[in-house]
Structures are given as C-alpha cells and as structure tokens.
Design a protein around this motif. Structure first.
Motif, PDB file in Angstrom:
ATOM      1  N   THR A 172       0.817  -1.381   0.075  1.00  0.00           N
ATOM      2  CA  THR A 172      -0.088  -0.003  -0.051  1.00  0.00           C
ATOM      3  C   THR A 172       0.882   1.517  -0.066  1.00  0.00           C
ATOM      4  N   ASP A 228      -5.874  -1.932  -4.944  1.00  0.00           N
ATOM      5  CA  ASP A 228      -5.232  -2.457  -3.819  1.00  0.00           C
ATOM      6  C   ASP A 228      -6.038  -3.662  -3.454  1.00  0.00           C
ATOM      7  N   ASP A 229      -5.093  -4.888  -2.857  1.00  0.00           N
ATOM      8  CA  ASP A 229      -5.675  -6.059  -2.326  1.00  0.00           C
ATOM      9  C   ASP A 229      -6.779  -6.705  -3.174  1.00  0.00           C
TER      10      ASP A 229
HETATM   11 MG    MG Z   1      -2.002  -2.877   2.066  1.00  0.00          MG
END
Ligand code: MG
Ligand code: ADP
Length: 465
Positions: A172, A228-229
């Motif tokens: 991140t 993200d993710d």
């Molecule tokens: Mg993260």
C-alpha cells in the motif's frame, strides 16, 4: 496544535494503553485502534472513526468502559460521539444512508467528469506513504524500482504492474507513493487509487441504482488505475466480471494499471482463470519478507519521525539492532513497537533501554521469537564447516571439530532456552561443565579474534532468519 489539544492527545494515548489492557489485545486491535479522539466538548468525547459499522459496535459494546476509563483519568464525560473519517466510503452503513451516499458518490463523480474536473473518487492517501519515506533494501528494491517507473508516466512498458507480498511489507505504501508522485509531477493525469473492496462497493452501488453507465464511464476514463488488495474480489463473481472488463478496456487504451495482492496471481483461490492470466501479463514483482539490514534501516528512518514527536527522548543504536533482530518481518509491527516505546517513555518518564524495551514489548517479542532448536544449530554449524552432524556429537577432539562444536554449544546457550545439562546431553551426552567451558571459550575468542566474531554473527543471523 494548541497546548490544550496536545494535552488531550497525550491523555488519549494513555487512555488507549489502559483500554488495551482492559479490553484485551484483540478487541483493542479490531475496534479501538482505528479511532482517534478529536475533541471533548460539553462533556462529550468526539471520535473520528473509519465507518459507521465500527462506530455502532463501539457504542453498543464499549461505551461504558470508555467513559469510565476517561473518568479514572479525571476527564469527566457522559457521552461518546462519532465522526466519519471518509464520508465517501461507508461500506458497512445501513440502508437508510444509501440514497444520500449515492448523491455523494456517483452523481458527484459524474458531475465532476462532466465539468472536466479531474478529481476522481480515489480513496484517501496516507501523507506518510511517499517514496521519500520508503526505505529500500534487497527484499523490496525491484518493487520499488518498478513503482518508481510507473510513477513517471512514461510509455507503458509493463501492464499491469502486479505487486504482491505478505501483510505489512509495503504494498500500500508503494501504491500511495506512486499516487503522490503523479499528483506532484503530472497533476493533470487522471489517476484513480482504491482498494478492491471499494471497487466492489462502488460496483454494487451502481447496480443497485442502475447507474452502470456512470460507473463504466468513470473507471474507463482514467489514465492510471490502481487497485489494492485484489484478493478481496476472489469468489465474488459479478465484481470479478466487471473488473475483468474494466481491466481489458484500460489495457486496450494503453492505460496503466497497478494491482496489488497478498500472493501471486496464480495462487489466489477463487479468482477466475482469465483474470489470473491477465494479472500475470505484465510485470509481477514480489515484496520479500524484510531482512535484518532493511529492518534496521526502516527503524533508523522511523526514529527521526518519533524523535520529532517526542523531543528529548533518545534511543540508541543498540536498541534498534535488538529490535531489528527480534521483531518479525512485518514492518507494521516494527513501526508499532517503536511508537509504543516512545509513547511509553514519554508517559512514564523512563529512558529507553533494553530492560524497558523487553518489558514494554513483551507481547510482540514473544510472538516474534523464532524457536531455534539445538538440532538446527548443530546442522547449520556442521554445514558451515563442512562437517558431518555425527562429528559434532562425537568424542573426537581435533581442533577442526572441537572448535565448531564449542561454537554450536555457545549458540545453543544463546539462542535457545535449554539448560546447560540439556545442551550437554544433546552434544553426545557431555557434562554441563563442558558446555560452560565452551561458552567461555567462544566469548573469549570473539573478543580477540575478529574473524571468529564475524562467523558467530553470520551463523546467528542464518539461524534467526
Ligand atoms: Mg495494504
Ligand atoms: P501492506 O500494504 O503490504 O500490507 P503497508 O504498505 O500498509 O503494507 O505497510 C505497512 C507499514 O509499514 C506502513 O506504515 C508503511 O509505511 C511501513 N513500511 C513498509 N515497508 C516500508 C519501507 N520499505 N520503508 C518504510 N516504511 C515501510
């Protein structure tokens, strides 16, 4: 910050510590950790919370405890109230909020597009997650270099950039760093960063309000999309489907994608094959677990930040080395322990030394403790000196064997919690006095002979890695 404000924040850090011990680590981590005290007004404490779900839960379950803890610190409140950190993202909020949220989100976004306004519905970016603050080492240098390249918005050379690695290794951070860099050097490019969870949330909202047109328009009009993710959408079929189409549309237009996940694309269960293969099209880079050097580097850079927050509190390099040795590869945990040490030192007015660190971080150190066994030590040392394991426990006394054997005993004493007689037994049934002698001998040699000192250090690191 006003003096009063600073005082309040200090009491809040103290109250947090107390709440943590009262409620237990898990409850604290799940609920309390993410909230921040904003102000106290008319006997009410106002907290900033990530979403209404957390607010409701805390209000229902921990309200009394919180009020009471304040009271024990002589801060008298009779209510706790909540404000939301990010009004655009309330993934857990209840039905009645939705129409309003729709106004906040999609129509606003559409308006801003129509107005040619470049503000996109990006998730908030953490101010601290910049390239300047990212410490580069062997385990992350490739990921860092790739992220830097993407942030230059040159011709798209790899698409997507897929970053993966375990929790707390900097995925991140790197994505936010790309975003900050682009905002700085290419403010006109249309950059959109969001978690896969947010992607799904917006998609579901669009479906519910029959606004797929708006949704597609937004997601297909960006120059760079960062999700993200991505493992979050595993098993969620229609979201995956939409993600797939968005992905293809952007790649076709030559737009850059950056995606992160907790493991390699092929290993994410519940992700459709066609998506796995798309994700692996570009450059797939993993963030490796941190090594000792990187951990030390990160600690050193974070100390600068902590020292500014707590002037007058010092931490010496020895303690940092101790932490770098003893704390696991997760950078978040590493950072957290430093924050805790400084907070503790300033609250109780105690200098940071090894004893204090061991006491204050007992829980973290216990978890991170790698259980090295005597067998492992014997095997590693034997390998290192090209001996057989049987030599190590044999009765042979030639120097080429006895020295490594002593070294292995020394390491067993230092890296395991086994008693001297137990160690003696594992080395072919030797007496505990032999072990004492070996430990003394190696200590002596380490002080005189740099090469031995270095070898001990190398072996220790290999065993602790
Ligand atoms: Mg993260
Ligand atoms: P992930 O997304 O991989 O779970 P994060 O990017 O959230 O991990 O990182 C966790 C924490 O560790 C953040 O506070 C981040 O700033 C910090 N961090 C991770 N790697 C580094 C690094 N190389 N240098 C400085 N800070 C780092």
């Amino acid at each position: 910050m006003s003096e009063q404000g600073a005082g309040m924040i200090n009491s809040w850090s103290k109250i947090r510590l107390i709440l943590k011990s009262r409620l237990g680590k898990n409850i604290f981590k799940n609920w309390i950790e993410s909230i921040e005290l904003v102000k106290i007004e008319k006997k009410s404490a106002f907290f900033n919370v990530p979403n209404s779900f957390i607010a409701n839960w805390i209000d229902r379950n921990y309200r009394e405890t919180i009020i009471e803890t304040f009271k024990n610190e002589e801060i008298f409140i009779d209510d706790i109230l909540f404000e939301f950190k990010n009004k655009n993202s309330l993934p857990f909020s209840n039905e009645k909020n939705i129409p309003e949220k729709r106004d906040n989100n999609l129509s606003n976004i559409k308006n801003s597009l129509d107005n040619n306004n470049i503000e996109l519905p990006s998730s908030p970016l953490d101010k601290r997650f910049t390239f300047e603050r990212f410490v580069v080492g062997k385990p992350n240098e490739l990921a860092h270099a790739a992220a830097k390249r993407v942030s230059e918005i040159g011709p798209v050379t790899f698409n997507p950039l897929f970053l993966y690695g375990g929790v707390g290794l900097g995925k991140t951070h790197l994505m936010h760093a790309i975003a900050w860099q682009i905002k700085k050097t290419n403010p006109s490019s249309r950059m959109l960063y969001l978690s896969a969870e947010q992607f799904m949330y917006r998609f579901v909202q669009a479906l519910r309000f029959k606004d797929m047109y708006g949704f597609k328009e937004i997601f297909r009009s960006v120059d760079i999309l960062m999700v993200d993710d991505v493992q979050f959408i595993a098993g969620k079929e229609s979201t995956q489907d939409e993600f797939f189409h968005t992905f293809n549309a952007l790649v076709e237009q030559g737009k850059q994608l950056v995606i992160s996940g907790d493991r390699a694309p092929g290993e994410i269960d519940g992700l459709e094959e066609r998506i796995k293969s798309r994700l692996a099209w570009g450059l797939v880079v993993d963030l490796h677990p941190t090594d000792y050097e990187l951990r030390l580097g990160i600690l050193q850079s974070k100390v600068e930040i902590q020292s500014k927050l707590h002037p007058g509190i010092n931490i010496n390099n020895g303690i940092l080395e101790f932490l770098a040795h003893r704390i696991s590869s997760n950078v978040r945990v590493l950072e957290g322990s430093l924050t805790r040490l400084f907070a503790y030192a300033s609250l109780v007015g105690r200098p940071i030394d090894i004893d204090m660190a061991q006491e204050c971080l007992a829980d973290i150190l216990r978890i991170s403790e790698r259980k090295v066994t005597i067998e492992e030590i014997i095997r590693k040392v034997a390998d290192h000196y090209n001996l057989r394991m049987s030599d190590m426990i044999s009765a042979r006394r030639s120097r080429t064997i006895s020295r490594p054997r002593q070294l292995a005993m020394f390491l067993s004493k230092n890296l395991t919690s086994k008693s001297l007689p137990e160690i003696g037994r594992r080395f072919g049934g030797r007496d505990h006095t032999t072990v004492i002698h070996a430990v003394k001998k190696i200590e002596e040699l380490k002080n005189k002979d740099l090469q031995i000192a270095e070898e001990v250090e190398i072996l220790r690191r290999m065993l602790e890695a």
